[in-house]
Design an enzyme around this catalytic site. Structure first.
Site, PDB file in Angstrom:
ATOM      1  N   LEU A   1       0.798  -1.240   0.084  1.00 44.31           N
ATOM      2  CA  LEU A   1       0.092  -0.108  -0.026  1.00 44.31           C
ATOM      3  C   LEU A   1       0.814   1.133  -0.172  1.00 44.31           C
ATOM      4  CD1 LEU A   1      -3.036  -1.165   2.494  1.00 44.31           C
ATOM      5  CD2 LEU A   1      -3.022  -0.936   0.002  1.00 44.31           C
TER       6      LEU A   1
ATOM      7  N   ALA B   1       3.808   1.422  -1.219  1.00 45.50           N
ATOM      8  CA  ALA B   1       4.464   1.547  -2.755  1.00 45.50           C
ATOM      9  C   ALA B   1       3.433   2.049  -3.628  1.00 45.50           C
ATOM     10  CB  ALA B   1       4.971   0.215  -3.159  1.00 45.50           C
ATOM     11  N   ILE B   2       2.414   1.743  -3.547  1.00 48.35           N
ATOM     12  CA  ILE B   2       1.302   2.214  -4.805  1.00 48.35           C
ATOM     13  C   ILE B   2       0.882   3.612  -4.317  1.00 48.35           C
ATOM     14  CG2 ILE B   2      -1.144   1.854  -5.488  1.00 48.35           C
ATOM     15  CD1 ILE B   2      -0.766  -1.041  -5.117  1.00 48.35           C
ATOM     16  N   HIS B   3       0.987   3.963  -2.979  1.00 52.63           N
ATOM     17  CA  HIS B   3       0.665   5.446  -2.545  1.00 52.63           C
ATOM     18  C   HIS B   3       2.016   6.386  -2.997  1.00 52.63           C
ATOM     19  CE1 HIS B   3       0.599   8.781   0.247  1.00 52.63           C
ATOM     20  NE2 HIS B   3      -0.682   8.968   0.060  1.00 52.63           N
ATOM     21  N   THR B   4       2.778   5.932  -3.162  1.00 50.09           N
ATOM     22  CA  THR B   4       3.984   6.619  -3.518  1.00 50.09           C
ATOM     23  C   THR B   4       4.143   6.638  -5.042  1.00 50.09           C
ATOM     24  OG1 THR B   4       5.247   6.391  -1.422  1.00 50.09           O
ATOM     25  CG2 THR B   4       6.588   7.032  -3.521  1.00 50.09           C
TER      26      THR B   4
END
Length: 467
Positions: A284, A286-289
């Protein structure tokens, strides 16, 4: 004076669930038109000299035509409709016929308590936030359109009430609805259903989406499916509006609130929302960034890696994080480091690094890692830029000089990047997070470290306490 048609919602069935206005109009009415199944629900309100016009199921148009004939002859008439007359009721048909006939009859709609409202009250408070109502009856709506609406409701995270879930001839549609919802909701999402809400045969059942059995439902049942925030409290379903959360989390800043909502959105859109928390939490982040859902395919987390690295850092057995470049270091949250008593070091600008790189004929990032290992062999090593630095660490591990408490392998680029990540995989006893392939970057490496530093917040899905 023109005659009037009063369209009355009589509620789900019990007199206690009728509005006082509805009762008053029925008591004063001299002519009542309605479906014969509903007349017994209001018989105690009907006067002895009241004329009753009734017929059976699927004869709605004939009933309303009769009501117009009565009104056009100069007499007021009352049309009854179960629940609320405007929700899957008679009010729309009355207005359609009013337009088509070009009639000047006055129409008054008197609202009632809908079956889904009654069912919701019996279940607790499942519709406390945005909701929708879907009917599975395809008598007047094609199934392709119904399915489109089901998908939209499920994907948009609406609490969803289901009318007409099943009949003798329609046995598979509710199974399909469940299948569609499971693509967007967790299997433990609360589901409640009420049969004959407000009537003597009333039965209330609370279960989960995964355990919900469509065979337990019939045409007299209303089903309510919770959203991602709905929870079970004792024998009740509750969907919070957010008031209590605002009161009990006054320490949550605007930045963290946005991050929490972002994580919830990402979680709903994962292809596999049921992955273990130890992998989901860094994913989560990683995807948020990156806003890149391909991370779900390429972020690989060893079993227990996040918890084990956090334990090493939080217990004090390891106090240092080493990064390949300063940009990776700058993205690690200072508040989290201070909270745990951990420091971040990058040897790239160390005065010794340039000399070592020149004398050993290696890159400066390689030289930085050699120096770091000589002083902090057990640190958490983080790579977001330089594959040669990661390859250097692998060589030092194999020679017994480095024994890191964990590795974040996320260098980015086109030369030696994939090979460097393959080189680190054989170290089975070292907890690792690897971003496979060419993708990576300092910002990604830093956010993966941040996911470790706030691991205790994972279970409640409350990221960003140090933002």
């Amino acid at each position: 004076m023109k005659a009037k048609i009063s369209v009355i919602g009589i509620g789900p069935g019990g007199l206690d669930d009728m509005t006082s206005k509805a009762k008053e109009v029925i008591r004063n009415s001299r002519i009542i038109v309605g479906y014969k199944y509903y007349i017994p629900f209001i018989v105690s309100l009907i006067g002895c000299d009241t004329e009753i016009v009734q017929n059976g199921m699927r004869q709605e148009q004939a009933r309303i035509e009769k009501a117009f004939e009565i009104a056009e002859s100069g007499r007021d008439v009352c049309v009854i409709s179960s629940g609320d007359s405007g929700i899957y009721g008679m009010a729309p048909l009355v207005y359609e016929m009013l337009r088509n006939r070009g009639s000047e009859i006055e129409v008054e709609v008197i609202p009632g308590i809908s079956a889904f409202q009654k069912a919701a009250s019996l279940l607790g408070a499942p519709v406390g936030h945005d909701f929708c109502v879907v009917s599975l009856s395809d008598l007047m709506t094609p199934w392709t359109l119904i399915e489109k609406r089901i998908k939209a409701a499920a994907e948009a995270d609406f609490v969803t009430a289901v009318y007409n879930p099943k009949s003798h001839g329609r046995y598979w549609e509710l199974y399909r609805l469940k299948e569609l919802f499971l693509k967007y909701r967790d299997s433990d999402t609360p589901v409640g259903y009420v049969r004959q809400a407000g009537r003597e045969e009333q039965k209330v059942t609370l279960t989960t989406l995964g355990s919900f059995d469509p065979e337990d439902v019939d045409m007299f049942t209303v089903v309510i499916i919770g959203n991602s925030q709905t929870y079970r409290f004792e024998e009740h379903m509750v969907t919070p509006r957010g008031y209590f959360g605002e009161e009990t989390h006054e320490d949550t800043g605007i930045g963290q609130s946005i991050m929490i909502e972002s994580f919830r959105t990402i979680e709903r859109e994962l292809a596999d929302p049921d992955i273990p928390l130890g992998r989901k939490w860094p994913l989560l982040h990683a995807i948020h960034t990156t806003a890149d859902f391909d991370m779900e395919n390429i972020v690989k987390v060893d079993d227990g890696a996040v918890a084990n690295i956090y334990e090493a850092l939080s217990s004090g057995s390891v106090r240092t994080i080493i990064t390949d470049v300063t940009m990776s270091a700058s993205g690690i949250r200072k508040g989290a480091l201070e909270r745990l008593g951990v420091e971040v070091k990058c040897y790239l600008s160390d005065s010794r690094t340039a000399d070592l790189a020149k004398n050993a004929d290696i890159t400066r990032t390689q030289a930085g890692i050699r120096l770091a290992v000589s002083e902090y062999p057990d640190a958490l090593y983080v790579f977001g830029n330089a594959p040669t630095a990661l390859m250097e660490l692998c060589t030092l591990i194999r020679s017994g000089k480095a024994r890191p408490c964990g590795i974040i392998a996320a260098p980015v680029g086109f030369v030696h990047v994939c090979e460097s990540k393959h080189m680190v995989k054989p170290f089975k006893n070292i907890p690792k997070i690897i971003v496979e392939g060419r993708k990576g970057g300092s910002n990604l490496a830093a956010t993966l470290v941040n996911s470790i530093l706030c691991w205790p917040d994972a279970e409640q899905l409350r990221p960003g306490r140090d933002v």
